[in-house]
Design an enzyme around this catalytic site. Structure first.
Site, PDB file in Angstrom:
ATOM      1  CG  HIS A  57       7.000 -10.515  19.084  1.00  0.00           C
ATOM      2  ND1 HIS A  57       7.038 -10.803  20.428  1.00  0.00           N
ATOM      3  CD2 HIS A  57       8.271 -10.257  18.720  1.00  0.00           C
ATOM      4  CE1 HIS A  57       8.287 -10.701  20.859  1.00  0.00           C
ATOM      5  NE2 HIS A  57       9.049 -10.375  19.832  1.00  0.00           N
ATOM      6  CD  GLU A 109       8.144 -13.911  18.924  1.00  0.00           C
ATOM      7  OE1 GLU A 109       8.429 -13.509  17.785  1.00  0.00           O
ATOM      8  OE2 GLU A 109       8.885 -13.729  19.907  1.00  0.00           O
TER       9      GLU A 109
HETATM   10  C1  BG6 Z   1      12.027 -11.865  19.487  1.00  0.00           C
HETATM   11  C2  BG6 Z   1      13.411 -12.006  18.903  1.00  0.00           C
HETATM   12  O1  BG6 Z   1      11.089 -12.290  18.544  1.00  0.00           O
HETATM   13  O2  BG6 Z   1      11.782 -10.500  19.801  1.00  0.00           O
HETATM   14  C3  BG6 Z   1      14.425 -11.484  19.909  1.00  0.00           C
HETATM   15  O3  BG6 Z   1      13.652 -13.361  18.565  1.00  0.00           O
HETATM   16  C4  BG6 Z   1      14.094 -10.047  20.297  1.00  0.00           C
HETATM   17  O4  BG6 Z   1      15.733 -11.573  19.365  1.00  0.00           O
HETATM   18  C5  BG6 Z   1      12.649  -9.990  20.786  1.00  0.00           C
HETATM   19  O5  BG6 Z   1      14.973  -9.609  21.305  1.00  0.00           O
HETATM   20  C6  BG6 Z   1      12.164  -8.598  21.168  1.00  0.00           C
HETATM   21  O6  BG6 Z   1      12.361  -7.697  20.129  1.00  0.00           O
HETATM   22  P1  BG6 Z   1      12.030  -6.167  20.306  1.00  0.00           P
HETATM   23  O7  BG6 Z   1      12.470  -5.527  19.025  1.00  0.00           O
HETATM   24  O8  BG6 Z   1      10.540  -6.074  20.520  1.00  0.00           O
HETATM   25  O9  BG6 Z   1      12.776  -5.689  21.520  1.00  0.00           O
END
Ligand code: BG6
Length: 304
Positions: free
Chosen positions: A172, A275
């Protein structure tokens, strides 16, 4: 981790001119890498690559100045590992979004100085009763990272059980950009994507991606390199990947970032997530005895 444990970690794995372990923000133990090519910091919690900065460059990864660095909390920025599912759990909404790998402890298994001056590190996810309760499969996860002029990240999943399982995953990655208004992403033209903003919908990407409002998309069936072209820094960042059929592009924009509480008011302007993963239609079936490896290689070059 106490002082003696940190010392033993350094005795086993520190390499002069490459890597040492120390206490980082919020008391988290981090591997601090500094070699002739780049600097980087990787937290043992989540095997979370927090920074990567090739020499002579601005940081390539975005790390929130308002992030919470605490045991069990995901760090906002760098490269959280989504594993063994991406987004909400398919059957149980109470389980944590994006899986548990990013918030549990990993152990450092190996460090190596490579001939070209880069530093190689290998981490393994530590299984506990809590992880087994959420993921009742005999499996293991390792992260193999090479910090050099490029950043290579390989996420390796092994099925040690006797039944297949379905795996969702993503690196991510939060990229630092000068200003989202002066940035575009190439490589996904013509790809189908799931649009998660508003009513979920399937759409097709027309032209490069430009961002001027919330964007939350899973691009499907694409192994293409992605290029982030940043006119502010005059830099092109390339994300090349293998065995990753999905690319997620995310920027929370103003309201969502405010609600998250760890972005800061202007944070969304200086970041974009691109990502590399396998999500939604692209989840992977890992057969008993088999291993699945997903690789992303990040590099930067000047934008003319
Ligand atoms: C992204 C998702 O990968 O991560 C989003 O597609 C999400 O929907 C974002 O809001 C952040 O996620 P988190 O759990 O780290 O706040």
């Amino acid at each position: 981790m106490n002082h003696a444990e940190l010392e033993s970690l350094n005795q086993r794995l520190a390499i002069s001119g490459h890597v040492r372990f120390k206490e980082g923000p919020g008391g988290l133990i981090v591997a601090e890498i500094a070699n002739t090519h780049a600097e980087s910091m990787i937290a043992l919690q989540g095997a979370h690559i927090m920074t990567w900065q090739p020499r002579g460059q601005e940081p390539v990864l975005w790390l929130s100045r308002f992030g919470k660095f605490a045991p069990g909390k995901s760090i906002r920025g760098g490269v959280p590992i989504c594993w063994p599912w991406f987004g909400p759990h398919a059957a149980d909404a109470k389980l944590p979004g994006h899986g548990f790998a990013r918030t549990v402890m990993w152990e450092a298994l190996e460090t190596r100085a490579l001939d070209d001056g880069a530093t190689f590190l290998r981490f393994g996810l530590i299984e506990t009763e809590a992880t087994r309760a959420q993921w009742p499969h005999a499996s293991s996860a390792q992260l193999l990272v090479t910090v050099g002029a490029e950043l290579r990240i390989e996420l390796l999943t092994q099925n040690a059980g006797n039944a297949p399982f379905q795996l969702g995953e993503a690196l991510h990655t939060y990229f630092h950009i000068h200003d989202v208004a002066g940035m575009e992403i190439r490589g996904l033209e013509g790809c189908a994507y799931l649009d998660k903003v508003g009513e979920p919908a399937r759409r097709t990407q027309q032209g490069p991606i430009v961002i001027g409002s919330e964007v939350d998309r899973i691009y499907l069936d694409t192994e293409a390199d992605c290029l982030i072209e940043d006119r502010g820094i005059k830099r092109r960042t390339r994300i090349a990947k293998k065995n990753s059929r999905s690319t997620v592009v995310w920027n929370p924009w103003i309201e969502k970032a405010e609600k998250m509480g760890d972005f800061g008011a202007e944070g969304y302007r200086g970041m974009v997530c691109v990502e590399s993963g396998n999500a939604a239609d692209n989840v992977v079936t890992v057969q008993p005895g088999e291993a699945h490896s997903m690789l992303a290689v990040i590099s930067v070059e000047a934008l003319a």
